[in-house]
Motif scaffolding. Structure first.
Motif, PDB file in Angstrom:
ATOM      1  N   PRO A   1      77.735  49.564  73.657  1.00 27.11           N
ATOM      2  CA  PRO A   1      78.350  48.295  73.259  1.00 27.11           C
ATOM      3  C   PRO A   1      77.390  47.482  72.407  1.00 27.11           C
ATOM      4  O   PRO A   1      76.179  47.693  72.452  1.00 27.11           O
ATOM      5  CB  PRO A   1      78.625  47.604  74.585  1.00 27.11           C
ATOM      6  N   GLN A   2      77.946  46.543  71.627  1.00 32.06           N
ATOM      7  CA  GLN A   2      77.130  45.820  70.651  1.00 32.06           C
ATOM      8  C   GLN A   2      77.666  44.405  70.481  1.00 32.06           C
ATOM      9  O   GLN A   2      78.885  44.182  70.440  1.00 32.06           O
ATOM     10  CB  GLN A   2      77.178  46.535  69.305  1.00 32.06           C
ATOM     11  N   THR A   3      76.757  43.448  70.380  1.00 31.31           N
ATOM     12  CA  THR A   3      77.111  42.105  69.926  1.00 31.31           C
ATOM     13  C   THR A   3      76.530  41.926  68.531  1.00 31.31           C
ATOM     14  O   THR A   3      75.328  42.086  68.332  1.00 31.31           O
ATOM     15  CB  THR A   3      76.559  41.027  70.874  1.00 31.31           C
ATOM     16  N   LEU A   4      77.399  41.631  67.583  1.00 25.87           N
ATOM     17  CA  LEU A   4      77.006  41.520  66.181  1.00 25.87           C
ATOM     18  C   LEU A   4      76.871  40.039  65.821  1.00 25.87           C
ATOM     19  O   LEU A   4      76.629  39.205  66.666  1.00 25.87           O
ATOM     20  CB  LEU A   4      78.024  42.249  65.302  1.00 25.87           C
ATOM     21  N   GLY A   5      77.020  39.737  64.533  1.00 30.75           N
ATOM     22  CA  GLY A   5      76.905  38.360  64.072  1.00 30.75           C
ATOM     23  C   GLY A   5      75.534  38.082  63.501  1.00 30.75           C
ATOM     24  O   GLY A   5      74.522  38.203  64.198  1.00 30.75           O
ATOM     25  N   HIS A   6      75.492  37.746  62.202  1.00 29.15           N
ATOM     26  CA  HIS A   6      74.185  37.533  61.556  1.00 29.15           C
ATOM     27  C   HIS A   6      74.195  36.391  60.552  1.00 29.15           C
ATOM     28  O   HIS A   6      73.365  36.345  59.658  1.00 29.15           O
ATOM     29  CB  HIS A   6      73.721  38.835  60.889  1.00 29.15           C
ATOM     30  N   GLU A   7      75.143  35.464  60.720  1.00 30.65           N
ATOM     31  CA  GLU A   7      75.167  34.249  59.909  1.00 30.65           C
ATOM     32  C   GLU A   7      75.258  33.043  60.848  1.00 30.65           C
ATOM     33  O   GLU A   7      76.118  32.196  60.726  1.00 30.65           O
ATOM     34  CB  GLU A   7      76.357  34.254  58.952  1.00 30.65           C
ATOM     35  N   GLY A   8      74.338  33.001  61.794  1.00 31.97           N
ATOM     36  CA  GLY A   8      74.402  31.970  62.815  1.00 31.97           C
ATOM     37  C   GLY A   8      73.771  30.655  62.381  1.00 31.97           C
ATOM     38  O   GLY A   8      72.914  30.608  61.506  1.00 31.97           O
ATOM     39  N   SER A   9      74.220  29.593  63.016  1.00 31.90           N
ATOM     40  CA  SER A   9      73.585  28.273  62.869  1.00 31.90           C
ATOM     41  C   SER A   9      73.642  27.603  64.225  1.00 31.90           C
ATOM     42  O   SER A   9      74.527  27.886  65.036  1.00 31.90           O
ATOM     43  CB  SER A   9      74.290  27.421  61.812  1.00 31.90           C
ATOM     44  N   GLY A  10      72.698  26.728  64.491  1.00 32.10           N
ATOM     45  CA  GLY A  10      72.715  26.082  65.794  1.00 32.10           C
ATOM     46  C   GLY A  10      71.562  25.128  65.984  1.00 32.10           C
ATOM     47  O   GLY A  10      70.948  24.663  65.014  1.00 32.10           O
ATOM     48  N   VAL A  11      71.260  24.852  67.239  1.00 36.66           N
ATOM     49  CA  VAL A  11      70.237  23.878  67.608  1.00 36.66           C
ATOM     50  C   VAL A  11      69.210  24.563  68.512  1.00 36.66           C
ATOM     51  O   VAL A  11      69.578  25.240  69.480  1.00 36.66           O
ATOM     52  CB  VAL A  11      70.863  22.666  68.330  1.00 36.66           C
TER      53      VAL A  11
END
Length: 365
Positions: free
Chosen positions: A56-66
């Motif tokens: 299994p994999q969690t992707l996402g590579h355009e994150g923004s946050g605090v």
């Protein structure tokens, strides 16, 4: 920490929102409460196994946050800082030392294979959930990142609009501004005007290119391209795309950009160039894809083919440059971004792939 993340378990299954555990950042890492994350074609390529990531994999590579927590060795960031997350790099190799981290010797290991000391930061019942995709895996309410792939931004700015600057938009704009560096009045043709291609059109307008030609299969995207700066649009289904571009430009485009990775499109993007023209290729097509151009076309006209990763960006200078374009109204992110809640990730991906939306961005609960 208990977090919620979008988990992919196979190429055939949709993402599922699952409860996971996130480790605390190590001495050199940063814990980020994710506010938003853009959806990029590279995420879909990874889920479809065009890129070799395990399930299994969690992707996402355009994150923004605090920033919520910093390790004991981190001095450049403090809790409360607003950040954009982008690609990771080693900081030690020749490319990193020359401010070209997109060509880091360990780029694939860090970003695609998710290399991280200590293993995957996301766990379920003690077992890893994927790896550390692009040093963030930001399809999650919280993420672990590294100071090298974080860029601090003004807290008054909307993080959901800035998130895509971490990959897709910097790839398109950077290709024009950092790589091709066209002079005003030079002609450019952009093949595929999703978020990456549209960003290239916006950058071409900023520097004063002309004509600016958009090529795509989706009518709505072509119409949008006009509003973002394209002077001409061409339906990619036409049998004579290269000839149409030559008719518009006189001798052919000075520059072409391909965002699709499809071999027939690469051929058109090459054939449309004038002598000494430059073609930039940005896509990550399935493994084994090959491009075939007759030697007399390439060498006889003195053409240049140029692969581009992440817009050749030095992230600490180029991401702030894009933010300035946003502030001055030259980069209309509000017209590009459509937001979705994390729970609607599968609908957001479908809308992106169909061309219904230009740039889908997930907003975390």
């Amino acid at each position: 920490m208990k977090v919620f993340a979008a988990v992919a378990r196979s190429s055939e299954q949709p993402f599922a929102i699952e409860e996971c555990e996130l480790v605390r950042p190590s001495a050199g890492e940063v814990g980020v409460k994710v506010h938003a994350c853009g959806i990029c074609h590279t995420d879909s390529a990874a889920r479809l196994q065009h890129l070799p990531v395990p399930f299994p994999q969690t992707l996402g590579h355009e994150g923004s946050g605090v920033v919520e927590e910093v390790g004991s060795e981190v001095t450049s960031l403090v809790p409360g800082d607003h950040v954009i997350m982008t690609f990771g790099s080693c900081g030690r190799c020749e490319s990193c030392a020359s401010a070209r981290p997109a060509y880091c010797d360990d780029f694939l290991a860090i970003n695609i294979a998710g290399k991280r000391d200590g293993g995957a930061p996301l766990r379920q019942n003690g077992l890893p959930i994927g790896q550390h995709f692009f040093s963030q895996a930001a399809f999650s309410t919280h993420a672990i990142a590294n100071p090298r792939n974080l860029v601090k931004v003004d807290p008054s700015l909307p993080l959901e609009l800035l998130a895509p600057l971490g990959c897709g938009i910097q790839t398109g704009m950077g290709t024009v501004l950092n790589v091709l560096k066209p002079a005003p009045g030079t002609g450019i043709a952009v093949f595929g005007v999703g978020a990456v291609g549209m960003s290239a059109i916006i950058a071409a307008r900023i520097v004063g290119c002309g004509p600016i030609i958009a090529v795509d299969l989706v009518h709505e995207r072509l119409e949008a391209a006009r509003s973002f700066g394209a002077t001409h649009v061409i339906d990619g289904r036409s049998a004579d795309v290269a000839l149409q571009i030559k008719a518009i430009t006189g001798k052919g485009a000075h520059f072409s950009i391909d965002t699709t990775g499809h071999p027939p499109v690469i051929t058109e993007a090459t054939n449309c160039l004038r002598k000494l023209g430059v073609g930039a290729h940005l896509a990550a097509p399935p493994r084994g894809t090959q491009y075939c151009i007759p030697s007399h076309v390439l060498s006889g006209a003195g053409l240049t083919w140029r692969g581009v990763v992440e817009g050749d960006s030095d992230i600490q200078t180029f991401i702030p440059e894009m933010v300035r374009y946003y502030r001055t109204g030259q980069l209309p992110l509000d017209r590009m971004v459509t937001t979705y809640p994390l729970a609607s990730i599968n609908q957001a991906i479908a809308d992106s792939e169909s061309g219904k939306v230009l740039k889908a961005v997930l907003v975390m609960p």
